[in-house]
Scaffold this active site. Structure first.
Site, PDB file in Angstrom:
ATOM      1  N   LYS A 268     -53.716 -15.359   1.124  1.00 50.50           N
ATOM      2  CA  LYS A 268     -55.078 -15.078   0.649  1.00 50.50           C
ATOM      3  C   LYS A 268     -55.504 -16.218  -0.258  1.00 50.50           C
ATOM      4  CE  LYS A 268     -57.773 -11.962  -2.368  1.00 50.50           C
ATOM      5  NZ  LYS A 268     -57.838 -10.678  -3.099  1.00 50.50           N
ATOM      6  N   ASP A 273     -62.672 -14.931  -7.413  1.00 49.00           N
ATOM      7  CA  ASP A 273     -63.123 -13.606  -6.997  1.00 49.00           C
ATOM      8  C   ASP A 273     -63.949 -12.973  -8.113  1.00 49.00           C
ATOM      9  OD1 ASP A 273     -63.535 -11.118  -5.937  1.00 49.00           O
ATOM     10  OD2 ASP A 273     -61.450 -10.441  -6.129  1.00 49.00           O
ATOM     11  N   LYS A 280     -67.457  -7.771 -10.699  1.00 49.95           N
ATOM     12  CA  LYS A 280     -66.399  -7.295 -11.587  1.00 49.95           C
ATOM     13  C   LYS A 280     -66.881  -7.258 -13.026  1.00 49.95           C
ATOM     14  CE  LYS A 280     -62.352  -9.032  -9.085  1.00 49.95           C
ATOM     15  NZ  LYS A 280     -61.708  -7.737  -8.845  1.00 49.95           N
ATOM     16  N   ASP A 350     -66.022  -6.264  -3.408  1.00 52.17           N
ATOM     17  CA  ASP A 350     -64.861  -6.722  -4.184  1.00 52.17           C
ATOM     18  C   ASP A 350     -63.552  -6.481  -3.426  1.00 52.17           C
ATOM     19  OD1 ASP A 350     -63.529  -7.851  -6.271  1.00 52.17           O
ATOM     20  OD2 ASP A 350     -63.690  -6.125  -7.618  1.00 52.17           O
ATOM     21  N   GLU A 352     -62.486  -7.905  -0.873  1.00 49.28           N
ATOM     22  CA  GLU A 352     -62.732  -9.031   0.043  1.00 49.28           C
ATOM     23  C   GLU A 352     -61.444  -9.575   0.642  1.00 49.28           C
ATOM     24  OE1 GLU A 352     -62.282  -9.390  -3.099  1.00 49.28           O
ATOM     25  OE2 GLU A 352     -60.880 -11.068  -3.143  1.00 49.28           O
ATOM     26  N   ARG A 354     -58.830  -8.151   2.009  1.00 45.53           N
ATOM     27  CA  ARG A 354     -58.476  -7.579   3.317  1.00 45.53           C
ATOM     28  C   ARG A 354     -59.416  -8.090   4.403  1.00 45.53           C
ATOM     29  NH1 ARG A 354     -59.309  -1.716   0.751  1.00 45.53           N
ATOM     30  NH2 ARG A 354     -58.708  -2.959  -1.050  1.00 45.53           N
TER      31      ARG A 354
END
Ligand code: BES
Ligand code: MN
Ligand code: ZN
Length: 498
Positions: A268, A273, A280, A350, A352, A354
């Site tokens: 990943k 993020d 977040k 959020d 993201e 997966r």
């Protein structure tokens, strides 16, 4: 750092520092006994006088003892002999590395591998020395001014062995530890860099650099158009809110014959993020620069495999992009079509990781892999479940799961198996698409992995959730380089299997 093994501990190698273990209650270990006979029993006297308790991790530096094997002797406490095992051995080596760094020695002879630890053979005893001394020398690539690059003084370490038949496994152990240390340093460097430097394009350039450095590695970079051509609709949805373009990074390492099915490692590579539109909370958001730690780890493992010339084939696949909000960003309730053809309702932007991984998993099929392991800082829920010590491990293959568990144990980089299955997939039901990307708070690590399992059908697949283990927060903020040790141990054992 350079490492080598010497076989005869009595050979008086000229060393700037001898690192010698002593057990509690004046119980001189095998090296200490031999050394003590040359210096009139001063070590025994020192312990008897109460000057060195030899509790595990204690250290004491002795200077210029007449007749000694070296100008410095660093005594290291090993604790009780009865309790001396893998964990204690690591602690002793770690303390030795810390204490040595404070001396003026440029090279040292470490006698600790002479001590028998129940669950450690010579290979691991030497490997741990090299690994920990390498890790200890690691410096964060910081941007403090004025820059003062201070290379570590200690540059050469040799280990002493009792068993004259074992130099081969000692040397191999040192090589493995050194290569592992180098792989971990690469992973840590990448993860520690700020996200305005370590972008998807930067990760791609480092992967290309690896191919230049190691002829056994070849790297192919797919840009946004190529990712579109591959129809990676979920990956594209995550990146669409960013100015910074995404990259699909594919590195192939050839160490075995061409026909031998490769191991695929998927990382990943979210270089930042923010959560996207499902933004977040600001507190701790800075740590989301580490959300590419999976990508960093698989590159680290790749580098180590190449350095060790492991007789396996390896494919590393990294989906790299940012997850940011903007007018173009993906929205909660958007539906995308993944490369597999399955549709996903994105209920939370959020979640993201997966989304990029499911397309990478589908892409991995073209290599007809023997096994696929994805590595991801996937869920906060995994941190709640397992804390910062142990990574989460999910798999659709019991044998593969056991292999990874054992690798983690041997490498002191443990993973704990957690469940996946239809029960959790039920939580991911969508009224509008084949599957939703989130399934509520309960069992968050398991629903995330179960989402991935829908894209791993018929693959020998495992997933490592390293959200809790890949970096440290707080005063020690920084990458740990995990799970490179687990991955490397897994690869080394795969290589031996044939
Ligand atoms: N990168 C995070 C996971 C994460 C969170 C790692 C905290 C380390 C510390 C991931 O992309 C994420 O945001 N996951 C969400 C999933 C949720 C929306 C279902 C999470 O864990 O909160
Ligand atoms: Mn996220
Ligand atoms: Zn993330």
């Amino acid at each position: 750092m350079q490492f080598n093994a010497i076989v005869d501990p009595k050979a008086r190698t000229i060393s700037q520092c001898a690192v010698i273990g002593i057990y509690e209650n004046g119980d001189l270990g095998s090296a200490a006994q031999q050394v003590d006979s040359h210096i009139n029993g001063r070590l025994a006297a020192l312990c008897a006088n109460g000057d060195f308790a030899a509790k595990l991790g204690d250290t004491l530096l002795l200077l210029e003892i007449p007749g000694a094997v070296a100008e410095r002797m660093l005594l290291v406490g090993l604790g009780s002999r009865a309790a001396f095992g893998r964990k204690q051995y690591r602690k002793a080596v770690q303390s030795a590395a810390t204490a040595l760094a404070k001396t003026g020695a440029a090279e040292a002879t470490v006698y600790l591998p002479l001590e028998a630890a129940a669950d450690l053979d010579v290979h691991y005893r030497c490997r741990i020395v090299a690994e920990l001394f390498c890790s200890h020398a690691y410096k964060i690539p910081d941007m403090k001014t004025p820059a003062k690059p201070k290379p570590p003084r200690l540059t050469r370490v040799q280990t002493a062995l009792a068993d004259a038949r074992a130099p081969k496994s000692a040397t191999l152990g040192l090589q493995a530890g050194n290569a592992l240390g180098n792989g971990m340093s690469l992973a840590r460097d990448l993860a520690n860099l700020p996200p305005n430097v370590c972008t998807p394009r930067y990760l791609a350039s480092r992967a290309q650099h690896l191919a230049k450095e190691w002829p056994s590695i070849s790297t192919k970079i797919h840009d946004e158009d190529a990712i579109k051509a591959l129809k990676m609709g979920a990956f594209l949805a995550v990146t669409q809110g960013s100015e910074e373009p995404p990259r699909l990074i594919v590195c192939e390492y050839h160490g075995a014959r061409k026909a031998s099915a490769p191991i695929c490692l998927i990382g990943k590579g979210i270089t930042f993020d923010s959560g996207g539109i499902s933004l977040k909370d600001p507190s701790g958001m800075d740590e989301m620069k580490f959300d590419m730690s999976g990508a960093a780890a698989v590159l680290g493992a790749l580098r180590t495999a190449a350095e060790l010339e492991l007789p396996i084939n390896l494919v590393v696949i990294i989906a790299a992009c940012e997850n940011l909000p903007s007018g173009r960003a993906v929205k909660p309730s958007d539906i995308v079509t993944t490369m597999s053809g399955q549709t996903v309702e994105i209920l939370n932007t959020d979640a993201e990781g997966r989304l990029i991984l499911c397309d990478a998993l589908t892409y991995s099929r073209r290599f007809k892999p023997a096994a696929v392991v994805d590595v991801a800082t996937l869920t906060g829920a995994c941190v709640v479940a397992l804390g910062n010590q142990i990574s989460g491990l999910m798999s659709n293959d019991d044998a593969l799961a056991h292999e990874l568990e054992s690798a983690g144990q041997r490498a002191d980089d443990r993973a704990w198996r957690m469940p996946i299955g239809e029960e959790y997939v039920d939580q991911l039901k969508s009224n509008f698409a084949d599957i939703a990307n989130v399934g509520g708070r309960e069992g968050g690590a398991c629903t995330a992995a179960s989402f991935l399992s829908k894209f791993a059908k018929d693959l020998h697949w495992a997933h490592l959730d390293v959200a809790g283990t890949a970096w440290l927060g707080g005063a020690q903020k920084g990458s740990t380089g995990r799970p490179v040790p687990l991955l490397v141990d897994f690869l080394i054992h795969r290589a031996r299997r044939k």
